[in-house]
Design a protein around this motif. Structure first.
Motif, PDB file in Angstrom:
ATOM      1  N   ARG A  49      -6.836  23.228  59.912  1.00  0.00           N
ATOM      2  CA  ARG A  49      -6.527  24.522  59.288  1.00  0.00           C
ATOM      3  C   ARG A  49      -6.890  25.713  60.186  1.00  0.00           C
ATOM      4  NH1 ARG A  49     -10.328  26.993  54.789  1.00  0.00           N
ATOM      5  NH2 ARG A  49     -12.274  27.097  55.926  1.00  0.00           N
ATOM      6  N   ALA A  51      -5.814  26.422  62.906  1.00  0.00           N
ATOM      7  CA  ALA A  51      -4.604  26.926  63.564  1.00  0.00           C
ATOM      8  C   ALA A  51      -3.892  27.985  62.736  1.00  0.00           C
ATOM      9  CB  ALA A  51      -3.644  25.767  63.852  1.00  0.00           C
ATOM     10  N   TRP A  52      -4.055  27.948  61.386  1.00  0.00           N
ATOM     11  CA  TRP A  52      -3.325  28.919  60.568  1.00  0.00           C
ATOM     12  C   TRP A  52      -4.216  29.945  59.865  1.00  0.00           C
ATOM     13  CZ3 TRP A  52      -4.810  28.428  55.511  1.00  0.00           C
ATOM     14  CH2 TRP A  52      -5.215  27.164  55.054  1.00  0.00           C
ATOM     15  N   CYS A  53      -5.535  29.759  59.902  1.00  0.00           N
ATOM     16  CA  CYS A  53      -6.388  30.777  59.271  1.00  0.00           C
ATOM     17  C   CYS A  53      -7.563  31.194  60.143  1.00  0.00           C
ATOM     18  CB  CYS A  53      -6.884  30.310  57.909  1.00  0.00           C
ATOM     19  SG  CYS A  53      -8.195  29.073  57.956  1.00  0.00           S
ATOM     20  N   VAL A 141      -3.453  34.258  57.092  1.00  0.00           N
ATOM     21  CA  VAL A 141      -3.007  32.966  56.574  1.00  0.00           C
ATOM     22  C   VAL A 141      -1.611  32.737  57.134  1.00  0.00           C
ATOM     23  CG1 VAL A 141      -2.525  31.536  54.562  1.00  0.00           C
ATOM     24  CG2 VAL A 141      -4.355  33.242  54.464  1.00  0.00           C
ATOM     25  N   GLY A 142      -1.526  31.995  58.222  1.00  0.00           N
ATOM     26  CA  GLY A 142      -0.239  31.830  58.886  1.00  0.00           C
ATOM     27  C   GLY A 142       0.279  33.177  59.369  1.00  0.00           C
ATOM     28  N   ALA A 143       1.500  33.516  58.938  1.00  0.00           N
ATOM     29  CA  ALA A 143       2.096  34.792  59.319  1.00  0.00           C
ATOM     30  C   ALA A 143       1.651  35.937  58.411  1.00  0.00           C
ATOM     31  CB  ALA A 143       3.619  34.674  59.296  1.00  0.00           C
ATOM     32  N   LEU A 290      -2.090  24.812  53.483  1.00  0.00           N
ATOM     33  CA  LEU A 290      -0.686  24.858  53.872  1.00  0.00           C
ATOM     34  C   LEU A 290      -0.229  23.429  54.126  1.00  0.00           C
ATOM     35  CD1 LEU A 290      -0.358  27.872  56.362  1.00  0.00           C
ATOM     36  CD2 LEU A 290       0.132  27.809  53.917  1.00  0.00           C
ATOM     37  N   ASP A 292       0.971  20.275  55.693  1.00  0.00           N
ATOM     38  CA  ASP A 292       1.010  19.765  57.061  1.00  0.00           C
ATOM     39  C   ASP A 292       1.198  18.256  56.945  1.00  0.00           C
ATOM     40  OD1 ASP A 292       0.326  18.668  59.565  1.00  0.00           O
ATOM     41  OD2 ASP A 292      -1.027  20.314  60.039  1.00  0.00           O
TER      42      ASP A 292
END
Length: 438
Positions: A49, A51-53, A141-143, A290, A292
């Motif tokens: 996680r 990688a996205w937060c 959070v991601g984008a 998210l 995955d």
């Protein structure tokens, strides 16, 4: 397992003298688990996680989580908010959400769950609907950049006094909760009562409510470009426990199982079937913020006995996937509005949960063959919870301990709680089977 969980929940929610949380709160249950099995795993984040937060995966035992709950509670108490003040919580599925809910309760405040996926305008309307005076969110959070979104909302809504966020590099004007968790120095000087003082005062006050959590739902808005209506409801801890117990009576989690949950704990459906179910059974909870696919496959491949909780729309994909034998059953979550397909898809034991947000959950086990056959009258009688009735136009009303939530409008809480709650949802029924809810 379900019967034991229900008995323990009823005892805990009866209101015992517990310094760790106001009587009857979810923190009481958590503190009891921490006393019984401090080293047991309570909840864990999904792998990868960061990688996205920007926040690492953390596995929390009950004992390790307790001091973090206390630190966060002391911080929230230091903001100087009135007792029971509404605080918006807009976070992805992760340990931060659960720590925040317990810390806000510990501080005598009222969490209001806002779905992270809602657009900015709906989040702004949700803040006004709940009367939130503070927000707990995440930097990235991601984008998405939720902390910036709520900072901008606060600039146009003066009732929102504090914006706080987990995650690296919160934007200017946003209070850093990561620092609260790791820094021994107080982030705010002076000002508030301690968390324990606030909890005791809130619990001892004759006017204090039972601790609870506000959830929201959207409906309508398709015709004529009208915005969707936002409905908010305050559900006390006893009703949360009743909703989770009713779910567990059907889901029948077994000793030694863990819960892998793919739905965010931001509404009745996500929280009652995940964190509350784990809290009542003692099962470890793994939260996936998210989706995955490789991370989920790796988690399931570990071979631990698992109940997989997933959104209903994933059934086809799960049916096409060779799930390992350690997955002992599926729980599929369907939020109204929804349509059901009669054909069987996924194999193995399946439980369907229909969420009439924010008022009720209907939980049904599938019959042999795996076809959806959700009936409103499957559990009838005075002891059924919830009880459901359908009028001539198909509109559903619900009754029971698990439905005892009060409507919230611009921060004002409904005074009278009706015996039967008329929901905005209508069920289409064919041969006694629900084929859709709109």
């Amino acid at each position: 397992m379900a019967a034991t969980a229900i008995d323990g929940a009823r005892e805990a929610s009866a209101g015992r003298d517990d310094a760790a949380a106001p009587p009857g709160g979810l923190g009481t249950l958590f503190a009891e688990r921490a006393r019984q099995m401090p080293g047991a795993l309570a909840f864990v984040d999904q792998a990868g996680r960061e990688a996205w937060c920007g926040r690492p995966r953390i596995a929390w035992s009950y004992g390790a989580a307790q001091p973090m709950i206390e630190r966060l509670a002391a911080f929230f108490s230091g903001l100087g908010l009135p007792p029971e003040a509404p605080v918006a919580v807009c976070l992805p599925a992760g340990s931060e959400t659960l720590l925040t809910l317990l810390a806000l309760e510990r501080a005598g405040l009222t969490p209001c769950l806002l779905p992270l996926a809602w657009p900015r305008d709906d989040l702004a309307r949700a803040v006004e609907a709940t009367g939130a005076v503070a927000v707990v969110t995440q930097s990235v959070v991601g984008a998405l950049k939720p902390a910036e979104t709520f900072r901008d909302i606060a600039m146009g809504y003066y009732g929102l006094r504090f914006v706080t966020a987990f995650g690296p590099q919160p934007p200017d004007g946003v209070l850093d909760l990561d620092r609260v968790m790791i820094d021994e120095r107080p982030i705010l000087a002076g000002g508030g009562e301690g968390a324990g003082d606030r909890a005791v005062r809130a619990a001892g006050s004759a006017a204090a409510r039972e601790p609870g959590i506000v959830t929201l739902a959207r409906r309508g808005g398709q015709a004529g470009g009208e915005p969707e209506e936002i409905e908010a409801a305050l559900r006390p801890a006893s009703s949360w426990i009743a909703a989770a117990c009713a779910f567990l009576e059907v889901a029948q989690y077994e000793p030694g199982e863990r819960i892998v949950h793919l739905v965010a704990p931001d509404d009745l459906m996500g929280l009652a079937t995940g964190f509350l179910a784990a809290l009542l059974t003692g099962a470890p909870l793994e939260l996936h913020g998210l989706f995955d696919g490789p991370a989920l496959a790796a988690s399931l491949a570990r071979g631990e006995p698992t109940r997989l909780v997933a959104p209903g729309w994933m059934e086809g994909a799960l049916a096409a996937t060779a799930l390992p034998p350690s997955v002992r059953g599926l729980v599929l979550l369907h939020a109204a509005p929804t349509r059901f397909r009669a054909r069987a898809a996924a194999t193995g034991p399946i439980v369907d949960v229909l969420a009439l947000e924010p008022w009720a959950l209907l939980t049904r086990a599938r019959a042999r063959g795996g076809q959806v056959a959700l009936r409103l009258d499957a559990r009838s009688g005075a002891d059924a919870d919830p009880r459901v009735r359908r009028d001539d136009e198909g509109r559903l009303s619900v009754c029971g301990a698990s439905t005892q939530a009060r409507r919230v409008v611009r921060g004002q809480i409904e005074a009278q709680l009706p015996e039967w709650r008329e929901t905005p949802w209508r069920a289409d029924v064919f041969a006694g089977i629900v084929i859709g809810v709109s």
